[in-house]
Design an enzyme around this catalytic site. Structure first.
Site, PDB file in Angstrom:
ATOM      1  N   TYR A   1       0.821  -1.191  -0.115  1.00  0.00           N
ATOM      2  CA  TYR A   1       0.012  -0.062   0.057  1.00  0.00           C
ATOM      3  C   TYR A   1       0.803   1.245  -0.063  1.00  0.00           C
ATOM      4  CZ  TYR A   1      -3.914   2.885   1.156  1.00  0.00           C
ATOM      5  OH  TYR A   1      -4.874   3.906   1.193  1.00  0.00           O
TER       6      TYR A   1
ATOM      7  N   PHE B   1     -10.515  19.121 -24.652  1.00  0.00           N
ATOM      8  CA  PHE B   1     -10.482  17.983 -24.615  1.00  0.00           C
ATOM      9  C   PHE B   1     -12.073  17.650 -23.952  1.00  0.00           C
ATOM     10  CE2 PHE B   1     -10.106  13.296 -23.365  1.00  0.00           C
ATOM     11  CZ  PHE B   1     -10.273  12.854 -24.700  1.00  0.00           C
TER      12      PHE B   1
ATOM     13  N   ASP C   1      -0.823  19.033 -21.314  1.00  0.00           N
ATOM     14  CA  ASP C   1      -1.237  17.591 -21.295  1.00  0.00           C
ATOM     15  C   ASP C   1      -0.439  16.757 -22.098  1.00  0.00           C
ATOM     16  OD1 ASP C   1      -2.801  15.517 -21.694  1.00  0.00           O
ATOM     17  OD2 ASP C   1      -4.945  16.578 -22.027  1.00  0.00           O
TER      18      ASP C   1
HETATM   19  C1  LIG Z   1      -7.299  10.251 -23.381  1.00  0.00           C
HETATM   20  C2  LIG Z   1      -7.076  11.682 -22.877  1.00  0.00           C
HETATM   21  C3  LIG Z   1      -7.277  12.276 -21.627  1.00  0.00           C
HETATM   22  C4  LIG Z   1      -7.989  11.478 -20.347  1.00  0.00           C
HETATM   23  O1  LIG Z   1      -7.262  10.569 -20.139  1.00  0.00           O
HETATM   24  P1  LIG Z   1      -8.112   9.072 -19.702  1.00  0.00           P
HETATM   25  O2  LIG Z   1      -6.918   8.373 -19.250  1.00  0.00           O
HETATM   26  O3  LIG Z   1      -8.731   8.510 -20.677  1.00  0.00           O
HETATM   27  O4  LIG Z   1      -8.819   9.367 -18.505  1.00  0.00           O
HETATM   28  C5  LIG Z   1      -6.770  13.770 -21.393  1.00  0.00           C
HETATM   29  N1  LIG Z   1      -6.412  14.463 -22.343  1.00  0.00           N
HETATM   30  C6  LIG Z   1      -6.163  13.812 -23.554  1.00  0.00           C
HETATM   31  C7  LIG Z   1      -5.531  14.644 -24.651  1.00  0.00           C
HETATM   32  C8  LIG Z   1      -6.551  12.566 -23.978  1.00  0.00           C
HETATM   33  O5  LIG Z   1      -6.304  11.987 -25.122  1.00  0.00           O
END
Ligand SMILES: *Cc1c(COP(=O)(O)O)cnc(C)c1O
Length: 489
Positions: free
Chosen positions: A85, A138, A230
């Protein structure tokens, strides 16, 4: 061979064939059911490809999320996982990998990309700072920001919104738009953060240039804006920076990633994409931002040394992230997307250009101009593609938007069907099959009609919503298909 001297392998014949730089040692049987059977499945699942059971899908091109083929080294690492954990060796290995990869100091684990977005939105989107500015939104990112009472503004370059272009970096910010949006929102003091999305998903997996990232970063630093990156689709974006941006041809991938990271204040990613595994995480070198988010991890995700991930996922992610620095790994999706795109173009099918990462994007507005946006042309085309091929794509258009507060449709800038090309999963002949059937559909496009909601969820409606065809066009489409392809396959 070092990635500093990457050259693409080409055929002497001049034919554009993407070459696999791996071999398959484990395979999964897939099934091609008949068009009549597909019509009955599609009707039962509300014309929503998210609701199709895999057993009725031939080529699953819904997404690249969590379905990329993993390497033998990733599988091997999963057996070494240290389960505990708190304080597992597995976590420390992952943390060290991320520190080496991005050059950042702190790492917060989370169960997937949208969990990172929940933590970011909870930490930064407030009544005083309600606005997030991004190159393009997104779905899940926007949903979390709206849920906190915030708003999302977009500063994408005009080229980013045109489906046909030859500009290499359509995901780039327009700096003038950024500045105008910041002023319009009430100045930097009103902005929660600016966000750059690598491999801009909803406009067709289009990359952002390193040069543009530098400019946005300089603007944010000058104006005291927090810059969030991102990195979910960084692998494809990295390949495009390396091959399309002149100054990067001689630089190593490690160097490029480190420079990108140095321009950002906070980085987050979905481990379902980056690293070809599961999970996700947030990275930063800024202790203040780390502390601002840290306590939400045990609240929403799990203890700080697993964040909702299994140790096996964390081991696979660590190896997968290191493998992102292999040019012959990250080239695979872009090369296969290009091959599929060219096959489709040769048959007259309108596709988004230049070809990006993630998948090939068919332009439904030009494929079926007869279907108005209120009847979800991208979703209708997506259902028609499944009917004639067993290929499962994903709607990326008006259906993926949320309604306006007054209940009217928020019409999308683009009506796209995404045919995702998960890494190392499909062969060239399978892509040729998809192109062949979509080519047939294009010749018979007059038969395609629209869709209407039968059951519409209030949030992220594209995941679970159910729709029905307007009229009996699907039955007539299948009849015509069986006339031309008597086996029905
Ligand atoms: C898929 C995606 C997300 C979200 O990720 P998950 O793991 O599906 O929750 C965020 N930003 C972008 C650009 C993505 O392609």
């Amino acid at each position: 061979m070092s990635d500093n001297s990457y050259t693409r392998v080409t055929f002497f014949s001049g034919e554009n064939v993407p070459l696999e730089m791996h071999k398959a040692r484990m395979v999964q049987r897939i099934h091609l059911i008949s068009a009549q059977e597909r019509l009955s499945v599609l009707t039962q699942t509300g014309n929503n490809t998210f609701l199709l059971p895999n057993r009725d899908v031939f080529l699953d091109m819904l997404t690249d999320s969590g379905v990329n083929a993993m390497s033998e080294v990733q599988y091997a690492a999963m057996l070494m996982a240290d389960d505990s954990y708190a304080g597992s060796e597995t976590f420390y290995r992952l943390e060290k990998t991320i520190q080496d990869f991005f050059g950042t100091q702190f790492f917060l684990p989370a169960h997937q990309g949208r969990a990172c977005e929940n933590i970011l939105a909870s930490s930064y989107v407030t009544a005083e700072t309600p606005t997030v500015i991004t190159n393009y939104h997104f779905t899940t990112t926007k949903a979390h920001i709206l849920l906190r009472g915030g708003q999302v503004l977009e500063a994408i370059s005009d080229a980013g919104l045109s489906t046909q272009s030859d500009l290499p970096f359509k995901g780039d910010y327009d700096l003038d738009k950024l500045d105008a949006l910041v002023r319009g929102a009430g100045g930097p003091g009103k902005i929660a953060f600016a966000r750059i999305e690598a491999g801009t998903n909803l406009i067709g997996g289009q990359p952002v240039s390193l040069g543009n990232m530098r400019e946005v970063s300089a603007y944010c630093r000058k104006n005291g804006l927090l810059l969030v990156f991102d990195a979910s689709l960084l692998a494809d974006n990295l390949y495009f920076i390396k091959t399309r941006e002149e100054e990067c041809r001689r630089r190593s991938l490690t160097e490029i990633v480190r420079e990108i990271a140095s321009l950002m204040d906070v980085i987050y990613f979905s481990g379902r994409k980056l690293g070809c595994a599961r999970g996700g995480g947030i990275c930063t070198s800024n202790r203040k931002e780390y502390m601002r988010m840290r306590d939400l991890v045990p609240l929403y995700e799990g203890f700080l040394t697993y964040g909702g991930m299994s140790v096996r996922e964390m081991e696979a992610m660590a190896v997968g992230i290191r493998e992102t620095l292999d040019i012959h790994n990250i080239s695979q999706t872009p090369l296969f997307v290009e091959a599929l795109g060219q096959e489709l173009q040769a048959k007259g099918v309108p596709v988004v250009t230049p070809f990006g990462g993630l998948g090939c994007h068919v332009d439904a507005s030009r494929f079926i101009p007869q279907v108005p946006q209120e009847q979800y042309p991208a979703a209708a085309l997506c259902s028609a593609i499944y009917l004639v091929s067993g290929v499962r794509g994903m709607e990326r258009g008006t259906l993926s938007e949320s309604r306006n507060p007054d209940g009217s449709e928020h019409l999308s800038n683009m009506e796209l069907v995404r045919l995702a090309v998960p890494k190392r999963v499909f062969t060239h002949s399978q892509l040729k099959f998809a192109a062949d059937r979509i080519g047939w559909l294009h010749e018979n496009r007059d038969l395609i009609g629209g869709l209407a909601f039968e059951d519409e969820p209030r949030t992220l409606r594209f995941f679970l919503g159910r729709l029905k065809p307007i009229g009996d066009w699907q039955r007539r489409l299948v009849e015509k298909f069986v006339q031309d392809m008597p086996s029905g396959l």
